[in-house]
Design a protein around this motif. Structure first.
Motif, short mmCIF file in Angstrom:
data_model
loop_
_atom_site.label_atom_id
_atom_site.label_comp_id
_atom_site.label_asym_id
_atom_site.label_seq_id
_atom_site.Cartn_x
_atom_site.Cartn_y
_atom_site.Cartn_z
N GLY A 1 0.79 -1.22 0.00
CA GLY A 1 0.00 0.00 0.00
C GLY A 1 0.83 1.27 0.00
O GLY A 1 0.36 2.33 0.43
N GLY A 2 2.06 1.19 -0.46
CA GLY A 2 2.93 2.36 -0.54
C GLY A 2 4.26 2.20 0.16
O GLY A 2 5.21 2.92 -0.15
N ALA A 3 4.34 1.27 1.12
CA ALA A 3 5.61 1.04 1.81
C ALA A 3 6.64 0.50 0.83
O ALA A 3 6.33 -0.33 -0.02
CB ALA A 3 5.42 0.08 2.98
N CYS A 4 7.89 0.94 1.00
CA CYS A 4 8.93 0.62 0.02
C CYS A 4 9.69 -0.66 0.34
O CYS A 4 10.72 -0.94 -0.28
CB CYS A 4 9.91 1.79 -0.09
N HIS A 5 9.20 -1.46 1.29
CA HIS A 5 9.91 -2.67 1.67
C HIS A 5 8.94 -3.61 2.40
O HIS A 5 7.87 -3.20 2.85
CB HIS A 5 11.07 -2.35 2.61
N LEU A 6 9.33 -4.87 2.50
CA LEU A 6 8.60 -5.83 3.33
C LEU A 6 9.18 -5.82 4.74
O LEU A 6 10.35 -5.51 4.93
CB LEU A 6 8.71 -7.23 2.74
N GLU A 7 8.35 -6.18 5.71
CA GLU A 7 8.78 -6.28 7.09
C GLU A 7 8.43 -7.67 7.62
O GLU A 7 7.62 -8.39 7.04
CB GLU A 7 8.12 -5.19 7.94
N SER A 8 9.04 -8.03 8.75
CA SER A 8 8.88 -9.39 9.27
C SER A 8 7.44 -9.70 9.65
O SER A 8 7.00 -10.84 9.52
CB SER A 8 9.81 -9.62 10.45
N ASN A 9 6.68 -8.70 10.10
CA ASN A 9 5.28 -8.97 10.44
C ASN A 9 4.46 -9.33 9.21
O ASN A 9 3.52 -10.13 9.28
CB ASN A 9 4.66 -7.77 11.17
N MET A 10 4.82 -8.79 8.04
CA MET A 10 4.16 -9.14 6.79
C MET A 10 4.47 -10.58 6.41
O MET A 10 3.58 -11.33 5.96
CB MET A 10 4.60 -8.19 5.68
N GLU B 1 10.07 -12.22 -2.92
CA GLU B 1 10.38 -11.12 -3.85
C GLU B 1 10.03 -9.81 -3.16
O GLU B 1 8.86 -9.46 -3.03
CB GLU B 1 9.60 -11.26 -5.16
N ASN B 2 11.05 -9.11 -2.72
CA ASN B 2 10.83 -7.86 -1.99
C ASN B 2 10.37 -6.77 -2.96
O ASN B 2 10.46 -6.91 -4.18
CB ASN B 2 12.11 -7.45 -1.26
N VAL B 3 9.89 -5.68 -2.39
CA VAL B 3 9.47 -4.53 -3.20
C VAL B 3 10.68 -3.98 -3.95
O VAL B 3 11.79 -3.93 -3.42
CB VAL B 3 8.87 -3.43 -2.30
N GLY B 4 10.47 -3.59 -5.20
CA GLY B 4 11.57 -3.08 -6.03
C GLY B 4 12.15 -1.81 -5.47
O GLY B 4 11.54 -0.73 -5.57
N ASN B 5 13.35 -1.91 -4.88
CA ASN B 5 13.95 -0.77 -4.19
C ASN B 5 15.37 -1.16 -3.80
O ASN B 5 15.60 -2.28 -3.35
CB ASN B 5 13.13 -0.46 -2.93
N LEU B 6 16.32 -0.26 -3.94
CA LEU B 6 17.70 -0.57 -3.61
C LEU B 6 18.16 0.05 -2.28
O LEU B 6 19.35 0.01 -1.97
CB LEU B 6 18.64 -0.09 -4.73
N VAL B 7 17.23 0.60 -1.50
CA VAL B 7 17.62 1.25 -0.25
C VAL B 7 16.92 0.62 0.95
O VAL B 7 17.54 -0.04 1.78
CB VAL B 7 17.33 2.77 -0.31
N CYS B 8 15.61 0.81 1.05
CA CYS B 8 14.87 0.44 2.27
C CYS B 8 14.97 -1.03 2.66
O CYS B 8 15.13 -1.33 3.85
CB CYS B 8 13.40 0.82 2.11
N PRO B 9 14.85 -1.99 1.74
CA PRO B 9 14.79 -3.40 2.17
C PRO B 9 16.03 -3.90 2.88
O PRO B 9 15.96 -4.90 3.61
CB PRO B 9 14.58 -4.16 0.84
#
Length: 217
Positions: free
Chosen positions: A88-97, A116-124
């Motif tokens: 829903g807009g967050a730039c990464h997955l988290e453990s609770n997800m 497959e994490n969200v496409g991003n080279l910083v937050c994940p």
């Protein structure tokens, strides 16, 4: 007065990630967290990996996207269990997800989960998901200078996959410079050059992964 909200968030995430890691270990499930930019070929790499390993291992995929379920449907079409997470807009997955996602999977029957994490080279890179290995996928069209621009993601990776190597002449990609940059940041990480959609180079990557899975069984 400065309030640091990042550390409490990461601490909570890491505590749950530790619980997930134990749960995966108890069930002998190897977990990959794939990190990459949008369009780098994460899904095509997953599909090629599934094709190479499905005869030996039971595989499931967790798809992280800001919106849509397009990639999850591609995985399901191959007869592989897939769980879609929309951030829903967050730039990464988290453990609770991840914790909620695996509740719909039968861990006792699985050998490998590919996230497959969200496409991003910083937050994940900051968020532990309880995985055995973070894997950085870079595609040749993105350029050989990405390790210099985004060192954190390459340092966090246990493995680096260089995708779309069949386009290297077109994009004037300097493979030697790329390898040297990766080695400077992460000397231990193997680099696997592949062209996922064509199946080129996938066997060597799949062989490495199969060895990791067998080691925890």
């Amino acid at each position: 007065m400065q309030i640091d909200m990042k550390q409490p968030i990461l601490d909570k995430n890491d505590q749950l990630a530790a619980q997930l890691r134990k749960r995966f270990a108890d069930n002998h499930v190897f977990v990959l967290d794939l990190l990459a930019s949008p369009g780098s070929g994460k899904t095509s790499t997953i599909l090629a990996t599934i094709e190479a390993l499905r005869d030996e291992f039971n595989i499931a995929v967790i798809e992280g996207d800001i919106a849509s379920n397009v990639d999850a449907e591609k995985i399901k079409a191959q007869g592989i269990a897939a769980v879609q997470i929309n951030t829903g807009g967050a730039c990464h997955l988290e453990s609770n997800m991840i914790s909620r996602a695996i509740d719909v999977l039968d861990l006792e029957r699985l050998d490998l989960i590919i996230v497959e994490n969200v496409g991003n080279l910083v937050c994940p890179t900051d968020f532990d998901l309880g995985e055995n290995a973070k894997v950085m996928i870079l595609s040749v069209p993105e350029g050989d200078d990405k390790p210099l621009k985004y060192p954190g993601v390459f340092q966090a990776a246990k493995v680096v996959i260089l995708n779309k190597v069949d386009t290297m002449p077109v994009f004037n990609f300097d493979r030697e410079a790329f390898d040297a940059s990766v080695r400077q940041l992460n000397p231990q990480a193997p680099i696997f050059p592949i062209a996922a959609t064509k199946g080129e180079g996938v066997e060597e990557w799949a062989t490495w992964l199969a060895e990791q899975i067998r080691a925890i069984q």
